[in-house]
Design an enzyme around this catalytic site. Structure first.
Site, PDB file in Angstrom:
ATOM      1  N   ASP A   1      -3.239   2.312  -5.090  1.00 17.40           N
ATOM      2  CA  ASP A   1      -1.911   2.348  -4.482  1.00 17.40           C
ATOM      3  C   ASP A   1      -1.203   0.993  -4.550  1.00 17.40           C
ATOM      4  O   ASP A   1      -1.883  -0.024  -4.635  1.00 17.40           O
ATOM      5  CB  ASP A   1      -2.002   2.847  -3.034  1.00 17.40           C
ATOM      6  CG  ASP A   1      -2.896   1.996  -2.133  1.00 17.40           C
ATOM      7  OD1 ASP A   1      -4.047   1.732  -2.503  1.00 17.40           O
ATOM      8  OD2 ASP A   1      -2.436   1.603  -1.050  1.00 17.40           O
TER       9      ASP A   1
ATOM     10  N   HIS B   1       0.849  -1.195   0.000  1.00 16.44           N
ATOM     11  CA  HIS B   1       0.000   0.000   0.000  1.00 16.44           C
ATOM     12  C   HIS B   1       0.885   1.247   0.000  1.00 16.44           C
ATOM     13  O   HIS B   1       2.089   1.170   0.224  1.00 16.44           O
ATOM     14  CB  HIS B   1      -0.825   0.074   1.291  1.00 16.44           C
ATOM     15  CG  HIS B   1      -1.660  -1.113   1.593  1.00 16.44           C
ATOM     16  ND1 HIS B   1      -3.006  -1.154   1.304  1.00 16.44           N
ATOM     17  CD2 HIS B   1      -1.373  -2.297   2.202  1.00 16.44           C
ATOM     18  CE1 HIS B   1      -3.511  -2.306   1.719  1.00 16.44           C
ATOM     19  NE2 HIS B   1      -2.541  -3.022   2.264  1.00 16.44           N
TER      20      HIS B   1
ATOM     21  N   HIS C   1      -2.471  -3.069  -3.378  1.00 13.06           N
ATOM     22  CA  HIS C   1      -3.844  -2.742  -2.990  1.00 13.06           C
ATOM     23  C   HIS C   1      -4.685  -2.499  -4.251  1.00 13.06           C
ATOM     24  O   HIS C   1      -5.850  -2.881  -4.321  1.00 13.06           O
ATOM     25  CB  HIS C   1      -3.826  -1.509  -2.087  1.00 13.06           C
ATOM     26  CG  HIS C   1      -5.025  -1.391  -1.217  1.00 13.06           C
ATOM     27  ND1 HIS C   1      -5.290  -0.257  -0.501  1.00 13.06           N
ATOM     28  CD2 HIS C   1      -6.032  -2.247  -0.923  1.00 13.06           C
ATOM     29  CE1 HIS C   1      -6.402  -0.420   0.193  1.00 13.06           C
ATOM     30  NE2 HIS C   1      -6.877  -1.619  -0.052  1.00 13.06           N
TER      31      HIS C   1
ATOM     32  N   GLU D   1       2.533  -0.732   4.420  1.00  9.25           N
ATOM     33  CA  GLU D   1       2.301   0.619   3.915  1.00  9.25           C
ATOM     34  C   GLU D   1       3.643   1.295   3.655  1.00  9.25           C
ATOM     35  O   GLU D   1       4.540   1.256   4.499  1.00  9.25           O
ATOM     36  CB  GLU D   1       1.543   1.463   4.949  1.00  9.25           C
ATOM     37  CG  GLU D   1       0.131   1.010   5.218  1.00  9.25           C
ATOM     38  CD  GLU D   1      -0.883   1.564   4.226  1.00  9.25           C
ATOM     39  OE1 GLU D   1      -0.500   2.291   3.281  1.00  9.25           O
ATOM     40  OE2 GLU D   1      -2.072   1.260   4.403  1.00  9.25           O
TER      41      GLU D   1
END
Length: 187
Positions: A168, A33, A158, A119
């Site tokens: 993303d 992500h 994602h 992330e």
């Protein structure tokens, strides 16, 4: 970067309440992500505050709409390559949302049940940093070694698991370079 009891050694721990038990204990997918808070701005503690339910809705106009979200990821990789882990890999983080994955001949939903969410601090148009690619490759190598059901073919974005909602980590993410970095480290 060994993994001990679900925690990546060397990562700073900041435990999120937004986690629960994996229903089957399966860990077989890695979802990448990107996040920046406020959008397009890097550094600061807003991401950490979001993942720990402490985001101040009045600190920025954008935060009012998201301060009530209950989300998390297993790992955040900052622009300088520093890692913050919110959820042990053995637990279910709340990162993929409504999503699906073609797993062999079947479609699967509820991807948080069996995926790891990483992330990258960034957005979809700003190039990610060399330090981020290095930390991501190290973390990925550790995940591949510790959880053999995660294979290079089971690393995705994602955008691929929620294509109508998310895009993303976006076109700024260099998949070829990332995969080469992971491959070079495993040789």
């Amino acid at each position: 970067m060994p993994i001990d009891q679900g925690w990546l050694e060397g990562a700073r721990r900041l435990v999120s309440p937004n986690q629960d038990v994996r229903p089957e204990g399966e860990i077989s997918l890695l979802v990448l992500h990107s996040i920046s808070l406020p959008p397009g701005q890097f550094s600061g503690d807003a991401i950490e505050r979001l993942f720990t339910n402490r985001l101040d809705a009045e600190a920025h106009p954008y935060f009012a709409a998201i301060s009530g979200l209950r989300v998390s990821a297993h790992l955040l990789i900052r622009r300088d390559g520093g890692c913050v882990q919110f959820v042990p890999f053995t637990a279910r983080a709340w990162h993929a949302g409504r999503s699906w994955w073609r797993d062999g001949q079947r479609w699967r939903r509820a991807l948080n049940d069996f995926s790891v969410g990483i992330e990258l601090e960034g957005d979809e148009v700003t190039p990610y940093t060399e330090a981020q690619y290095h930390s991501l490759a190290c973390a990925t190598r550790s995940l591949l070694a510790r959880y053999p059901a995660i294979t290079p073919e089971r690393i995705t974005s994602h955008a691929r698991v929620a294509p109508l909602r998310k895009s993303d980590p976006g076109p700024a993410f260099d998949w070829a370079y990332f995969r080469q970095s992971v491959g070079n480290m495993t040789r």
